[in-house]
Design a protein around this motif. Structure first.
Motif, PDB file in Angstrom:
ATOM      1  N   SER A  23       2.718 111.624  47.777  1.00 27.69           N
ATOM      2  CA  SER A  23       1.884 111.414  46.568  1.00 27.69           C
ATOM      3  C   SER A  23       1.055 110.107  46.392  1.00 27.69           C
ATOM      4  O   SER A  23       1.641 109.105  46.909  1.00 27.69           O
ATOM      5  N   LEU A  24      -0.231 110.227  45.976  1.00 23.92           N
ATOM      6  CA  LEU A  24      -0.972 108.892  45.983  1.00 23.92           C
ATOM      7  C   LEU A  24      -1.316 108.838  44.239  1.00 23.92           C
ATOM      8  O   LEU A  24      -2.288 109.664  43.974  1.00 23.92           O
ATOM      9  N   LEU A 119       0.116 115.824  48.350  1.00 21.24           N
ATOM     10  CA  LEU A 119       0.134 116.594  49.730  1.00 21.24           C
ATOM     11  C   LEU A 119       1.255 117.198  49.851  1.00 21.24           C
ATOM     12  O   LEU A 119       2.654 116.363  50.312  1.00 21.24           O
ATOM     13  N   ARG A 120       1.702 118.476  49.740  1.00 24.39           N
ATOM     14  CA  ARG A 120       3.111 119.105  50.017  1.00 24.39           C
ATOM     15  C   ARG A 120       3.120 119.391  51.284  1.00 24.39           C
ATOM     16  O   ARG A 120       2.208 119.503  52.259  1.00 24.39           O
ATOM     17  N   ASP A 121       4.657 119.685  51.522  1.00 22.72           N
ATOM     18  CA  ASP A 121       4.997 119.809  53.013  1.00 22.72           C
ATOM     19  C   ASP A 121       4.375 120.963  53.799  1.00 22.72           C
ATOM     20  O   ASP A 121       4.224 121.194  54.883  1.00 22.72           O
ATOM     21  N   ARG A 126      -2.404 119.092  45.567  1.00 15.38           N
ATOM     22  CA  ARG A 126      -2.270 119.268  44.096  1.00 15.38           C
ATOM     23  C   ARG A 126      -2.835 117.880  43.410  1.00 15.38           C
ATOM     24  O   ARG A 126      -2.766 116.814  43.977  1.00 15.38           O
ATOM     25  N   VAL A 127      -3.725 118.080  42.420  1.00 22.00           N
ATOM     26  CA  VAL A 127      -4.318 116.846  41.795  1.00 22.00           C
ATOM     27  C   VAL A 127      -3.892 116.738  40.292  1.00 22.00           C
ATOM     28  O   VAL A 127      -3.268 117.670  39.486  1.00 22.00           O
ATOM     29  N   THR A 180     -11.280 112.919  48.459  1.00 26.44           N
ATOM     30  CA  THR A 180     -11.376 111.305  48.721  1.00 26.44           C
ATOM     31  C   THR A 180      -9.958 110.892  48.712  1.00 26.44           C
ATOM     32  O   THR A 180      -9.256 110.107  49.474  1.00 26.44           O
ATOM     33  N   CYS A 181      -9.269 111.294  47.690  1.00 29.99           N
ATOM     34  CA  CYS A 181      -7.696 111.054  47.309  1.00 29.99           C
ATOM     35  C   CYS A 181      -7.058 111.360  48.638  1.00 29.99           C
ATOM     36  O   CYS A 181      -6.041 110.591  48.734  1.00 29.99           O
ATOM     37  N   VAL A 182      -7.005 112.717  48.694  1.00 35.29           N
ATOM     38  CA  VAL A 182      -6.205 113.290  49.721  1.00 35.29           C
ATOM     39  C   VAL A 182      -6.549 112.539  51.345  1.00 35.29           C
ATOM     40  O   VAL A 182      -5.627 112.154  52.035  1.00 35.29           O
ATOM     41  N   SER A 183      -7.706 112.159  51.593  1.00 37.64           N
ATOM     42  CA  SER A 183      -8.169 111.359  52.525  1.00 37.64           C
ATOM     43  C   SER A 183      -7.433 110.190  52.667  1.00 37.64           C
ATOM     44  O   SER A 183      -6.813 109.870  53.810  1.00 37.64           O
TER      45      SER A 183
END
Length: 345
Positions: A23-24, A119-121, A126-127, A180-183
């Motif tokens: 997670s971020l 980011l799940r395995d 999920r946001v 953007t967040c996932v990147s």
């Protein structure tokens, strides 16, 4: 006045249960005392519960906290500083408007905003996007419909405006949260690979405590990394129910601790043992309760928690975020507070 660390958010968000993924998360906290002109703002980002960068109203620059964040290009820090400065101005202004609208004109007031991604395995994402006001969930994001859901009666007016055609706040933040967040999360994971893959073996202490005729067996597991851990009590090889919730707390050195408690009859303590499973262990670690166990371990726990509570006493009222328990991703904001978007925050 230096704004206190919004540490307790990490103690509440996603700290229980088995976590599978990365997670971020970004946290912004604003505290003010109406009538005195005191406004303090802190913005902190966390990767898997590890603080990686920080901005505060007394320093007004985003600075790296985790050593490996030095790998990020210099342009990033300038961009993040501009983003946080802009957010600070917006959040302070809009928070004051919200306080006036809700007739909150006395005492210490706090607004906390959390947003980010996971980011799940299994590759799914999920946001999160949520704001708490004065220690209470205000509203959250339904990421299936991309609308804000009020959690209090006072939040209905706010969500109607922010969901309206002129604002569409949730939709305006969709790209940032899903892309953007996932990147950035993927990039941080690569830079922090060595840190995140380290394994630190837990220490385990068991003790008992009897208060008002009720006997409790405590299993304190501390100093371990990563956070995922399974702790349970058994008696003669049979699982014993734990009557206190399992909460994983971060330590200042980047490791974690957890205490699991079982309630037993005072004359029935013999035969109990604490069982710990962790990535650093080749096999289950078993520590038996013995009559000479003292309350010294309990003192360790109390001392650690006392430090956390001291931060809370100085800082802000924390609201509870329930991650992983709902069918939709959580987020939120408050009336004008919500007008600060994640993509511009």
């Amino acid at each position: 006045m230096r704004a206190p660390l919004p540490l307790l958010l990490l103690l509440i968000v996603g700290v229980s249960g088995v976590y599978s993924g990365h997670s971020l998360l970004y946290f912004q906290t604003m505290a003010s005392v109406p009538g005195y002109g005191l406004q303090e703002h802190v913005a902190v980002s966390y990767l898997d519960g590890i603080e990686i960068s920080r901005y505060s109203s007394d320093f007004r620059r985003v600075v790296p906290v985790a050593p490996w964040m030095q790998k990020v290009e210099p342009e990033y820090w300038e961009s993040e500083t501009r983003r946080c400065r802009s957010n600070e101005i917006k959040l302070k202004h809009n928070a004051m408007i919200e306080l006036i609208r809700l007739n909150k004109t006395e005492g210490l007031q706090s607004i906390q905003w959390m947003y980010g991604c996971e980011l799940r395995d299994d590759g799914s994402t999920r946001v999160y996007y949520q704001v708490g006001f004065e220690g209470t969930d205000f509203f959250i994001l339904d990421s299936d419909q991309w609308i804000l859901i009020p959690l209090t009666g006072q939040a209905h007016i706010t969500t109607e405006r922010l969901n309206g055609p002129d604002e569409r706040l949730a939709e305006r933040n969709k790209y940032f949260l899903e892309n953007t967040c996932v990147s950035w999360l993927r990039k941080y994971l690569e830079n922090a690979k060595e840190e995140l893959e380290r394994r630190v073996r837990p220490e385990v202490k068991v003790s008992d405590q009897t208060v008002n005729g009720v006997t409790k067996l405590h299993c304190q597991v501390y100093g371990f990394y990563p956070r995922d851990v399974d702790v349970n009590w058994q008696k003669n090889g049979i699982d014993v129910s734990s009557y206190e919730a399992k909460h994983v707390f971060p330590n200042s050195d980047g490791t974690y601790q957890i205490r699991v408690t079982a309630e037993v009859a005072a004359e029935d303590r013999e035969g109990h043992s604490c069982h710990v499973d962790h990535a650093s262990l080749d096999q289950t670690l078993i520590v038996k309760w013995e009559s000479q166990s003292s309350s010294n371990t309990l003192g360790i726990v109390i001392a650690v928690l006392a430090g956390v509570l001291a931060i809370a006493a100085i800082g802000f009222i924390i609201w509870r975020i329930s991650s992983g328990k709902k069918n939709y991703a959580q987020t939120g904001t408050s009336d004008n507070v919500g007008s600060t978007s994640a993509s511009n925050a």
